[in-house]
Design an enzyme around this catalytic site. Structure first.
Site, PDB file in Angstrom:
ATOM      1  N   CYS A 230      -1.663   2.493  -0.163  1.00  0.00           N
ATOM      2  CA  CYS A 230      -2.243   1.675  -1.225  1.00  0.00           C
ATOM      3  C   CYS A 230      -3.025   2.513  -2.245  1.00  0.00           C
ATOM      4  CB  CYS A 230      -3.072   0.534  -0.635  1.00  0.00           C
ATOM      5  SG  CYS A 230      -2.996  -0.900  -1.709  1.00  0.00           S
ATOM      6  N   HIS A 314       0.720  -2.413   3.136  1.00  0.00           N
ATOM      7  CA  HIS A 314      -0.098  -2.134   4.326  1.00  0.00           C
ATOM      8  C   HIS A 314       0.686  -2.143   5.627  1.00  0.00           C
ATOM      9  CE1 HIS A 314      -3.843  -1.947   2.137  1.00  0.00           C
ATOM     10  NE2 HIS A 314      -3.263  -2.827   1.332  1.00  0.00           N
ATOM     11  N   GLU A 316      -0.328  -1.174   8.340  1.00  0.00           N
ATOM     12  CA  GLU A 316      -1.256  -1.527   9.436  1.00  0.00           C
ATOM     13  C   GLU A 316      -1.440  -3.039   9.514  1.00  0.00           C
ATOM     14  OE1 GLU A 316      -2.127  -0.583   6.500  1.00  0.00           O
ATOM     15  OE2 GLU A 316      -3.934  -1.631   5.849  1.00  0.00           O
TER      16      GLU A 316
END
Ligand SMILES: NC(=O)CC[C@H](N)C(=O)O
Length: 342
Positions: A230, A314, A316
């Site tokens: 990001c 993302h 994650e």
């Protein structure tokens, strides 16, 4: 479902209000495990309806109490659909939340003119102040994708531009030893400790407002394998000679289809960004590896010659789908190959 706790504690929301499109918020309360940082950095939370009851086996307190303890303003009974439609039409707007009923509309408008996200370094306010080691991994009852990890340990320096803890948990689950460093940590210090790789994290605000971080990235590129997520991806884009630009209203939420151009697979991804890298501005040799299928924007980059990979979204998740978790495995393989070649 909307996983508001991870959103409230994601430092990338610093300086911004979050408006939830899901109408019903707060029904599972807040727990001890789902924190993505030590603090809430967002400006405030705007929702349609606050759940009158809170019920979940992990619940430790209600959303209202949680926000009040942290001095974060939350407002409910708002027509969030109307605001969403306005934002889609006009793009992101400046908002003001106030409890001072004496303020006139003109005074509130004046307040709104005193703030802009463009050109502001919001990273300094959210980054850690000194380096620390991170060891927590994803708890075994929540872990997935655990097959095929070969037990190798790689030392990763993670630049904290506003890092979400789940990036660190996933790296630890993939067997990494992690040193987290502040956003202003000099590249020379990182190179001195000879890690196997460097992670440039997510973080709030305008990537053009933090030239010192672009310089740090530049000094590390080509010397160690790097992974940008990001804000980290945007800074990498700039360090490679590319340009970033502000999007109309950015990408937010957990349902963005992204095509991995190398495998042809589509991943449903979690996204939260207002800026993007312009792929046309990148030099030869830099590959666009992922594309956002909603608008064709650049969602991932690689520069194989310099062991660089990055994602605009993302992997994650937290909150969001786990489709992109394999990106951490790719980073491990990048570090492994670099180690074998030295
Ligand atoms: N989640 C993030 O890292 C946000 C990236 C960037 N600061 C943006 O808003 O575009």
């Amino acid at each position: 479902m909307p996983r508001y706790q991870e959103i409230l504690t994601d430092p990338s929301y610093a300086g911004q209000f979050v408006l939830m499109t899901n109408p019903h918020i707060g029904n599972t309360g807040v727990n001890f495990d789902d924190e993505e940082s030590m603090q809430c950095f967002l400006g405030g939370l705007v929702i349609r309806s606050l759940s009158i009851s809170t019920s979940n086996w992990r619940c430790a307190e209600t959303l209202g109490d949680y926000l009040a303890e942290r001095n974060i303003m939350g407002i409910y009974d708002v027509d969030t659909r109307a605001i969403t439609r306005r934002l889609r039409q006009d793009g992101s707007l400046i908002g003001v939340l106030s409890t001072e009923e004496s303020k006139t509309d003109e005074e509130l408008l004046e307040l709104s003119c005193s703030w802009d996200i463009i050109g502001k370094d919001l990273m300094l306010g959210v980054s850690c102040k000194t380096p620390y080691e991170w060891t927590d991994n994803t708890k075994s009852q929540w872990d997935f994708n655990a097959n095929g990890r070969d037990g190798n340990t790689f030392h990763v320096v993670a630049y904290d531009f506003g890092i979400k803890h789940n990036i660190l948990r996933r790296l630890a689950s993939y067997g990494c030893k992690i040193t987290v460093v502040p956003s202003t940590w000099p590249a020379s210090e990182t190179l001195k400790i000879k890690p196997d790789g460097v992670l440039f994290s997510n973080g709030p605000g305008d990537p053009s407002a933090v030239p010192y971080a672009v310089e740090t990235v530049k000094e590390i590129l080509g010397k160690l394998p790097v992974f940008g997520i990001c804000m980290g991806h945007q800074l990498l884009g700039q360090a490679l000679g590319g340009k970033t630009f502000k999007m109309k209203f950015g990408h937010h939420g957990g349902n963005h289809p992204v095509r991995n151009l190398r495998s042809g697979h589509v991943e449903i991804s979690a996204q939260n960004h207002n800026y993007a890298v312009d792929p046309a501005s990148l030099p030869e040799g830099v590959e666009v590896t992922h594309v956002n299928l909603n608008d064709g924007s650049c969602a991932g980059l690689a520069y194989p010659a310099q062991n660089i990979m990055s994602l605009q979204y993302h992997p994650e998740a937290s909150p969001g789908p786990h489709d992109s978790d394999n990106a951490f495995q790719e980073f491990i393989e990048l570090m492994k190959r670099a180690k074998e070649n030295t």
